[in-house]
Design a protein around this motif. Structure first.
Motif, PDB file in Angstrom:
ATOM      1  N   PHE A 120       0.851  -1.184   0.000  1.00  0.00           N
ATOM      2  CA  PHE A 120       0.000   0.000   0.000  1.00  0.00           C
ATOM      3  C   PHE A 120       0.887   1.235   0.000  1.00  0.00           C
ATOM      4  O   PHE A 120       1.951   1.244   0.612  1.00  0.00           O
ATOM      5  N   ASP A 121       0.427   2.299  -0.663  1.00  0.00           N
ATOM      6  CA  ASP A 121       1.150   3.559  -0.638  1.00  0.00           C
ATOM      7  C   ASP A 121       0.710   4.386   0.565  1.00  0.00           C
ATOM      8  O   ASP A 121      -0.494   4.579   0.788  1.00  0.00           O
ATOM      9  N   SER A 122       1.688   4.864   1.322  1.00  0.00           N
ATOM     10  CA  SER A 122       1.394   5.719   2.465  1.00  0.00           C
ATOM     11  C   SER A 122       1.134   7.146   1.982  1.00  0.00           C
ATOM     12  O   SER A 122       1.021   7.412   0.786  1.00  0.00           O
ATOM     13  N   GLU A 123       1.080   8.070   2.916  1.00  0.00           N
ATOM     14  CA  GLU A 123       0.848   9.477   2.586  1.00  0.00           C
ATOM     15  C   GLU A 123       2.160  10.235   2.400  1.00  0.00           C
ATOM     16  O   GLU A 123       2.202  11.459   2.525  1.00  0.00           O
ATOM     17  N   GLU A 124       3.225   9.513   2.056  1.00  0.00           N
ATOM     18  CA  GLU A 124       4.557  10.090   1.917  1.00  0.00           C
ATOM     19  C   GLU A 124       4.587  11.261   0.929  1.00  0.00           C
ATOM     20  O   GLU A 124       5.287  12.261   1.151  1.00  0.00           O
ATOM     21  N   LEU A 125       3.854  11.170  -0.173  1.00  0.00           N
ATOM     22  CA  LEU A 125       3.922  12.211  -1.192  1.00  0.00           C
ATOM     23  C   LEU A 125       3.039  13.423  -0.897  1.00  0.00           C
ATOM     24  O   LEU A 125       3.024  14.376  -1.675  1.00  0.00           O
ATOM     25  N   ALA A 126       2.320  13.407   0.229  1.00  0.00           N
ATOM     26  CA  ALA A 126       1.371  14.483   0.521  1.00  0.00           C
ATOM     27  C   ALA A 126       2.042  15.849   0.585  1.00  0.00           C
ATOM     28  O   ALA A 126       1.418  16.867   0.269  1.00  0.00           O
ATOM     29  N   THR A 127       3.288  15.890   0.986  1.00  0.00           N
ATOM     30  CA  THR A 127       3.992  17.177   1.100  1.00  0.00           C
ATOM     31  C   THR A 127       4.875  17.462  -0.107  1.00  0.00           C
ATOM     32  O   THR A 127       5.732  18.349  -0.051  1.00  0.00           O
ATOM     33  N   TYR A 128       4.688  16.700  -1.187  1.00  0.00           N
ATOM     34  CA  TYR A 128       5.436  16.910  -2.423  1.00  0.00           C
ATOM     35  C   TYR A 128       4.433  17.112  -3.558  1.00  0.00           C
ATOM     36  O   TYR A 128       4.192  16.207  -4.359  1.00  0.00           O
ATOM     37  N   PRO A 129       3.814  18.288  -3.631  1.00  0.00           N
ATOM     38  CA  PRO A 129       2.714  18.482  -4.589  1.00  0.00           C
ATOM     39  C   PRO A 129       3.100  18.266  -6.050  1.00  0.00           C
ATOM     40  O   PRO A 129       2.290  17.770  -6.833  1.00  0.00           O
ATOM     41  N   ALA A 130       4.320  18.613  -6.416  1.00  0.00           N
ATOM     42  CA  ALA A 130       4.719  18.419  -7.816  1.00  0.00           C
ATOM     43  C   ALA A 130       4.787  16.935  -8.157  1.00  0.00           C
ATOM     44  O   ALA A 130       4.341  16.504  -9.226  1.00  0.00           O
ATOM     45  N   ALA A 131       5.347  16.145  -7.242  1.00  0.00           N
ATOM     46  CA  ALA A 131       5.412  14.699  -7.465  1.00  0.00           C
ATOM     47  C   ALA A 131       4.016  14.086  -7.444  1.00  0.00           C
ATOM     48  O   ALA A 131       3.692  13.212  -8.256  1.00  0.00           O
ATOM     49  N   LEU A 132       3.189  14.549  -6.528  1.00  0.00           N
ATOM     50  CA  LEU A 132       1.832  14.026  -6.425  1.00  0.00           C
ATOM     51  C   LEU A 132       1.045  14.304  -7.703  1.00  0.00           C
ATOM     52  O   LEU A 132       0.303  13.436  -8.185  1.00  0.00           O
ATOM     53  N   ALA A 133       1.251  15.469  -8.280  1.00  0.00           N
ATOM     54  CA  ALA A 133       0.548  15.803  -9.520  1.00  0.00           C
ATOM     55  C   ALA A 133       0.951  14.871 -10.653  1.00  0.00           C
ATOM     56  O   ALA A 133       0.132  14.535 -11.518  1.00  0.00           O
ATOM     57  N   MET A 134       2.210  14.430 -10.655  1.00  0.00           N
ATOM     58  CA  MET A 134       2.672  13.522 -11.700  1.00  0.00           C
ATOM     59  C   MET A 134       2.013  12.147 -11.601  1.00  0.00           C
ATOM     60  O   MET A 134       1.959  11.414 -12.595  1.00  0.00           O
TER      61      MET A 134
END
Length: 248
Positions: free
Chosen positions: A178-192
């Protein structure tokens, strides 16, 4: 094989793992994601190490047939390399990746590759399923379900895992992440990652397994699952588990 004009997550992961089965478009996308986030290679190596420990533990329990969903590129420490005495059917929905996988496995009589939608087991070619996962539905198997949960909503994921539970014989195992919420504070990566990408808090993971019963290890960061010595120093981007369908 003609060079694709769109990147593939599977081939990007192959690049991060140090493989050779990717294209310039994949490298460019991988570099862009690294620029937006960072430690991708270390995280995916940790996830691949988890896969290795998980399938070895399943094989040690006497299972010698594996069905892999969302398989990606079948190299760099994938299932048939970790447990070479087992038979393995890799499945994916991306036609370019499937053709690549079939080419890589062309000389193998123990591992095959074909189309398979994880949310609909009926999409798998029955002849391939029974060739490479003999006894499917009648004897214990290992089901590998990595890299998929983040792209399924809760209802679809729970239904899919429950359908796999129904189809697999008692004594079967499920390796899942499962993916955690690790990318929550990386909006550019999350958008990708696109709108279908779903992060979940760790407390949400166990209920989604439904009737599958996690081993005593529980659902933990993949770097911590049955590791020997100190876990790899990577962010807890992925949580993983091995779960069973009890025999009674």
């Amino acid at each position: 094989m003609s060079e694709p004009d769109q990147p593939s997550t599977a081939r990007m992961i192959d690049f991060w793992l140090g493989g050779e089965h990717h294209f310039p478009v994949d490298v460019a996308a991988a570099r862009a994601f690294e620029g937006a986030y960072g430690p991708c290679a270390a995280i995916f190596r940790s996830l691949r190490d988890f896969l290795g420990r998980a399938v070895r533990s399943i094989a040690d329990a006497g299972v010698d047939g594996f069905l892999v969903f969302g398989a990606g590129v079948p190299s760099q420490g994938n299932v048939h390399e970790v447990v070479p005495d087992a038979t393995v059917l890799y499945t994916d929905v991306d036609p370019v990746t499937i053709r690549l996988g079939q080419r890589l496995l062309a000389g193998s009589d123990r591992a095959g590759y074909g189309f398979g939608d994880a949310t609909d087991i009926g999409t798998i070619d029955p002849a391939q399923l029974h060739r490479f996962v003999p006894g499917w539905g009648r004897r214990p198997v290992g089901v590998v379900f990595l890299g998929l949960a983040a792209f399924l909503d809760d209802a679809t994921l729970a239904r899919t895992l429950d359908e796999l539970y129904e189809a697999a014989a008692p004594g079967s195992f499920l390796a899942v992440d499962f993916d955690s919420e690790e990318l929550a504070t990386y909006p550019a990566a999350l958008a990708m990652m696109g709108p279908a990408f779903r992060m979940r808090p760790p407390t949400a993971f166990p209920p989604l397994l439904g009737r599958w019963r996690p081993t005593a290890d529980g659902v933990v960061p993949v770097a911590e699952w049955r590791t020997q010595g100190e876990p790899a120093p990577v962010p807890d981007a992925f949580y993983g588990a091995v779960a069973t369908k009890p025999t009674a």
